[in-house]
Each structure stands twice: as C-alpha cells, then as structure tokens.
Scaffold this motif. Structure first.
Motif, PDB file in Angstrom:
ATOM      1  N   VAL A 148     -40.202  41.507 -29.033  1.00  0.00           N
ATOM      2  CA  VAL A 148     -38.978  40.823 -29.460  1.00  0.00           C
ATOM      3  C   VAL A 148     -38.628  41.214 -30.897  1.00  0.00           C
ATOM      4  O   VAL A 148     -37.463  41.459 -31.209  1.00  0.00           O
ATOM      5  N   LEU A 149     -39.634  41.295 -31.765  1.00  0.00           N
ATOM      6  CA  LEU A 149     -39.388  41.665 -33.156  1.00  0.00           C
ATOM      7  C   LEU A 149     -38.820  43.079 -33.281  1.00  0.00           C
ATOM      8  O   LEU A 149     -38.103  43.384 -34.231  1.00  0.00           O
ATOM      9  N   ILE A 150     -39.138  43.931 -32.327  1.00  0.00           N
ATOM     10  CA  ILE A 150     -38.576  45.279 -32.323  1.00  0.00           C
ATOM     11  C   ILE A 150     -37.198  45.278 -31.669  1.00  0.00           C
ATOM     12  O   ILE A 150     -36.268  45.930 -32.144  1.00  0.00           O
ATOM     13  N   SER A 151     -37.042  44.534 -30.595  1.00  0.00           N
ATOM     14  CA  SER A 151     -35.798  44.545 -29.821  1.00  0.00           C
ATOM     15  C   SER A 151     -34.629  43.882 -30.535  1.00  0.00           C
ATOM     16  O   SER A 151     -33.505  44.390 -30.480  1.00  0.00           O
ATOM     17  N   LEU A 152     -34.849  42.751 -31.169  1.00  0.00           N
ATOM     18  CA  LEU A 152     -33.747  42.023 -31.804  1.00  0.00           C
ATOM     19  C   LEU A 152     -32.993  42.847 -32.843  1.00  0.00           C
ATOM     20  O   LEU A 152     -31.762  42.907 -32.798  1.00  0.00           O
ATOM     21  N   PRO A 153     -33.686  43.495 -33.773  1.00  0.00           N
ATOM     22  CA  PRO A 153     -32.927  44.303 -34.732  1.00  0.00           C
ATOM     23  C   PRO A 153     -32.148  45.439 -34.063  1.00  0.00           C
ATOM     24  O   PRO A 153     -31.038  45.761 -34.487  1.00  0.00           O
ATOM     25  N   VAL A 154     -32.717  46.022 -33.035  1.00  0.00           N
ATOM     26  CA  VAL A 154     -32.015  47.099 -32.320  1.00  0.00           C
ATOM     27  C   VAL A 154     -30.732  46.562 -31.692  1.00  0.00           C
ATOM     28  O   VAL A 154     -29.664  47.173 -31.794  1.00  0.00           O
ATOM     29  N   ILE A 155     -30.813  45.395 -31.084  1.00  0.00           N
ATOM     30  CA  ILE A 155     -29.637  44.782 -30.457  1.00  0.00           C
ATOM     31  C   ILE A 155     -28.589  44.423 -31.519  1.00  0.00           C
ATOM     32  O   ILE A 155     -27.401  44.690 -31.350  1.00  0.00           O
ATOM     33  N   VAL A 156     -29.036  43.821 -32.614  1.00  0.00           N
ATOM     34  CA  VAL A 156     -28.110  43.422 -33.677  1.00  0.00           C
ATOM     35  C   VAL A 156     -27.440  44.654 -34.284  1.00  0.00           C
ATOM     36  O   VAL A 156     -26.219  44.676 -34.474  1.00  0.00           O
ATOM     37  N   ILE A 157     -28.226  45.683 -34.586  1.00  0.00           N
ATOM     38  CA  ILE A 157     -27.653  46.905 -35.169  1.00  0.00           C
ATOM     39  C   ILE A 157     -26.673  47.549 -34.192  1.00  0.00           C
ATOM     40  O   ILE A 157     -25.592  47.990 -34.581  1.00  0.00           O
ATOM     41  N   GLY A 158     -27.025  47.586 -32.912  1.00  0.00           N
ATOM     42  CA  GLY A 158     -26.133  48.143 -31.898  1.00  0.00           C
ATOM     43  C   GLY A 158     -24.833  47.377 -31.805  1.00  0.00           C
ATOM     44  O   GLY A 158     -23.733  47.973 -31.697  1.00  0.00           O
ATOM     45  N   THR A 159     -24.899  46.061 -31.859  1.00  0.00           N
ATOM     46  CA  THR A 159     -23.702  45.225 -31.789  1.00  0.00           C
ATOM     47  C   THR A 159     -22.817  45.438 -33.017  1.00  0.00           C
ATOM     48  O   THR A 159     -21.593  45.569 -32.901  1.00  0.00           O
TER      49      THR A 159
END
Length: 167
Positions: A148-159
């Motif tokens: 989750v700690l890896i996925s959340l920033p990726v999702i936020v940056i992508g958005t």
C-alpha cells in the motif's frame, strides 16, 4: 560450592551475537548521525523516507527484519504485537510527505523495538513464545502495508499527472 543462583544475562543465554547485529541495524536506521550541538540523531529511515514511492516501504522492510529476528529469539506474542504497532505508526505517519519525514526523526521505532526485545529477554520467569500462526498473519499484514505504501503514491502521482496534462 555455592548454592546461590546464578544471574542469567542476555549474553549468558547466547543472544549476544544477534543482539549486537540488531543494535547495529537499529542505530543505522534511527540515529546513525547526531546533529551537532544536539542530542538528536538521524538515521537511514527518515532519509529513505525522502525517496519517492518506495522509500517508506524500504524502511518498513528493514524494521520487519528486526521483528523477525526477535521472534526467532522467542519473544512473546504481546511483545511482537507491540513491536508491530511501533512500525505501523512509523510507516503510516512516515508516509505523509514532509511531515512524515520529520516524524521519522523523532519516532525511533526500531530503537523502541530493540528496547522491548532486551526487556523481554532480561525479564525473569517463564518465557512464552509467540504463536507462529500469529506471527505469520501479522507479517502478511505488514507486507500488505508495504505494498500500500508503494501503491498509494503511484496512484496519487498518476491522478495528478492525468489532471494536469490530460494524459
């Protein structure tokens, strides 16, 4: 020949090599360098937190290692639980940009966990080891937290990227 009981120490129980290694890792992660003129130390954990996307997850993985070694030494389920709470707090708050990095300097979860380990090993009385199933479930949860700690920033940056650049 004296009948007085011998005092059992961590070193006499054969824990010394593992404890020495864990102390070294904890010091590197939490307070490797002391800020001149203060008693505040900075370790690799807050510095890794500055790495975008996976820095906090990397710090969590090193913290998990200390708990795995503690479990191998036979710490109790309640002690393992307290150790895990320390690193969950460290990982979740540490993931907040900027504020989390400052928090990581103050919240030295690995040092707290080492203290818990040493207190447990030095306490007299019968030692009750943590159930292996309990430890396995908790570690699975920690690995999920790392994901989750890896996925959340990726999702936020992508958005943010899609919003700004329509891509």
């Amino acid at each position: 020949m004296s009948n007085s009981p011998q005092k059992i120490t961590i070193e006499s129980e054969g824990y010394a090599p593992t404890l020495k290694r864990l102390r070294h890792i904890s010091r590197l992660l939490d307070n490797a360098i002391t800020i001149p003129g203060t008693e505040v130390g900075i370790g690799l954990d807050p510095l890794m937190g500055l790495i975008p996307v996976g820095g906090d997850a990397l710090g969590l993985i090193f913290s998990i290692y200390i708990i795995i070694e503690s479990a191998k030494l036979g710490v109790s389920q309640s002690t393992v639980g307290r150790m895990i709470v320390n690193i969950i707090i460290d990982a979740l708050v540490g993931a907040i940009p900027m504020l989390g990095d400052l928090f990581d300097v103050a919240w030295t979860a690995n040092r707290y966990n080492l203290k818990l380990l040493e207190e447990y090993l030095q306490s007299p009385g019968e030692k009750k080891q943590a159930d292996q199933g309990f430890i396995l479930v908790l570690f699975a949860g920690l690995i999920l937290l790392a994901i989750v700690l890896i996925s959340l920033p990726v999702i936020v940056i992508g958005t943010i990227w899609k919003t700004l650049f329509g891509g």
